[in-house]
Design an enzyme around this catalytic site. Structure first.
Site, PDB file in Angstrom:
ATOM      1  CD  GLU A 179       8.446 -54.827 -20.241  1.00 19.72           C
ATOM      2  OE1 GLU A 179       7.503 -54.519 -20.193  1.00 19.72           O
ATOM      3  OE2 GLU A 179       9.498 -54.512 -21.116  1.00 19.72           O
TER       4      GLU A 179
ATOM      5  CG  HIS B  38       5.281 -50.396 -17.989  1.00 19.43           C
ATOM      6  ND1 HIS B  38       4.112 -50.860 -18.378  1.00 19.43           N
ATOM      7  CD2 HIS B  38       6.114 -50.750 -18.770  1.00 19.43           C
ATOM      8  CE1 HIS B  38       4.314 -51.774 -19.184  1.00 19.43           C
ATOM      9  NE2 HIS B  38       5.550 -51.609 -19.444  1.00 19.43           N
TER      10      HIS B  38
ATOM     11  CG  ASN C 261       2.096 -46.491 -19.811  1.00 18.35           C
ATOM     12  OD1 ASN C 261       2.935 -45.636 -19.040  1.00 18.35           O
ATOM     13  ND2 ASN C 261       1.278 -45.762 -20.932  1.00 18.35           N
TER      14      ASN C 261
ATOM     15  NE  ARG D 163     -21.484 -47.719 -11.622  1.00 17.47           N
ATOM     16  CZ  ARG D 163     -21.678 -46.649 -12.557  1.00 17.47           C
ATOM     17  NH1 ARG D 163     -21.302 -46.413 -13.494  1.00 17.47           N
ATOM     18  NH2 ARG D 163     -22.723 -46.044 -12.253  1.00 17.47           N
TER      19      ARG D 163
ATOM     20  CG  ASP E  96       8.442 -40.875 -21.223  1.00 16.23           C
ATOM     21  OD1 ASP E  96       7.300 -40.669 -20.746  1.00 16.23           O
ATOM     22  OD2 ASP E  96       8.718 -41.582 -22.286  1.00 16.23           O
TER      23      ASP E  96
ATOM     24  CG  ASP F  53       9.643 -49.210 -20.857  1.00 17.67           C
ATOM     25  OD1 ASP F  53      10.742 -50.397 -21.071  1.00 17.67           O
ATOM     26  OD2 ASP F  53       8.466 -49.169 -21.173  1.00 17.67           O
TER      27      ASP F  53
ATOM     28  CB  ALA G 249       7.588 -49.167 -29.187  1.00 24.48           C
TER      29      ALA G 249
END
Length: 388
Positions: free
Chosen positions: A133, A220, A223, A231, A252, A278, A313
């Site tokens: 990530e 993801h 998120n 716009r 989830d 995740d 998280a």
């Protein structure tokens, strides 16, 4: 091994009743029967009655962090083995875990340990890659990532990670808006690793520039990115328009409203959607406080948040839980959900020659699910052997 009587999820992404044959750990042609004197079926062949079950390929989770109190970024063989065993028991037979945003030397050490584990592992879900990530992400959309370790994108650092992982690095994230030379960077690394847009505040135009330069993945969806507006459609609109991009999605029941999930499938097409969990180290664990990249997170039921700030998280659900939820709550057809947890992630990280579908020559990994609303796991077969 022969699995009979089940409704098998085929390469055409439809269910049909047929036998599944596994020889020497890989799928064989359905008609294949071990030669025995006088013909017929080998009496010693293990036969599994899958009546009243769906037979699907083993799942592949290409974005998760840990389970059972451990995280891949713990950087220990014990953590890798415990997580691999847990995932396999859930029917997730191949994994491409995600690393956190940490110091580059620490990340390289985590990758080296993972590569050594992958070379020598003897059980659990196959470790088939890594999905990083960070550390080239956004300070604005960092989510639960540790801001202290965010750095500018650098092809030399990517080369360091590829070497440490022994080539297992599949995906690495980028927030293009914080890196003025992002197009040059993408062109420099895109043939070595898949560039994903991750934890980014990019607007539509910037995201499209990144995708045109060769980025091919979105971390993801919804998120840790700018929201969709009529716009300024942002990343979400760019993913829809960049038809080569695979989009991860967390189903989830916490991260995304069911209507937004259905909208994503309509906008992008099911063939580009990838279910991920995740999941954090608190997956499979009781409620309480846990560590995530040096920060404290709190697990309460299905919700996991940073203790300071309250940001969501990650999840506490494994990929099989997410697959069920995709069908039961998000109202996505079972055939679509299974494809998004098997062949789509395999294609996204380019391991579809070995994983993702029940076809001759591929790894003999299947999951038997009860053919009712519960979709309960009845049996897991890994490399032609029942493991759960």
């Amino acid at each position: 091994m022969r699995i009979t009587g089940g409704m098998v999820f085929g390469a055409d992404q439809r269910f049909a009743e047929r036998d599944v044959v596994i020889r020497d750990g890989v799928f064989a042609e359905e008609a294949d029967r071990k030669a025995v004197p006088g013909g017929g079926q080998d009496a010693a062949e293990e036969v599994i009655d899958a009546s009243e079950c769906y037979v699907i390929p083993g799942l592949l989770d290409l974005h998760f962090h840990g389970a059972l109190g451990m995280d891949v970024c713990d950087g220990t063989r014990e953590a890798y083995q415990s997580i691999a065993d847990y995932e396999a028991r859930q029917g997730v037979t191949a994994v491409c875990p995600a690393t956190l945003t940490l110091a580059t030397d620490e990340l390289a050490a985590v990758l080296r340990t993972g590569a050594e584990f992958a070379r020598t592992q003897t059980g659990g879900a196959d470790l088939v890659g890594f999905n990083m990530e960070g550390p080239f992400i956004s300070h604005v959309k960092k989510g639960a990532q540790n801001e202290s370790y965010i750095i500018p994108c650098d092809p030399a650092v990517v080369d360091q990670f590829i070497e440490a992982s022994e080539g297992l690095l599949k995906i690495i994230g980028l927030a293009p808006e914080e890196n003025p030379d992002f197009e040059e960077y993408i062109r420099a690394v895109k043939d070595k690793v898949i560039v994903s847009l991750a934890h980014t505040n990019a607007d539509y135009a910037t995201a499209m520039r990144a995708f045109r330069a060769g980025a091919g993945h979105a971390v993801h969806l919804y998120n840790a990115m700018r929201g969709l507006s009529h716009r300024e459609p942002g990343m979400i609109g760019a993913v829809s328009d960049a038809r080569h991009v695979y989009a991860e999605i967390i189903c989830d029941g916490v991260h995304i409203h069911p209507a937004a999930v259905r909208a994503a499938f309509r906008m992008n097409g099911a063939e580009r959607m990838v279910l991920i969990s995740d999941s954090l180290r608190c997956a499979g664990m009781p409620d309480g406080e846990y560590i995530l990249g040096g920060q404290i997170v709190r697990k309460e039921g299905k919700l996991c948040t940073l203790k300071e700030g309250g940001n969501i998280a990650g999840s506490v659900s494994n990929l099989m839980d997410c697959l069920r939820n995709t069908v039961q709550t998000m109202e996505i057809p079972l055939e679509t959900a299974v494809a998004c947890a098997t062949i789509n992630p395999a294609r996204a990280i380019r391991v579809e020659d070995r994983y993702g579908s029940i076809e001759a020559g591929k790894k003999g990994n299947v999951v038997l699910l009860s053919r009712d609303e519960s979709l309960a796991v009845r049996r897991v077969v890994k490399d032609g052997r029942v493991i759960a």
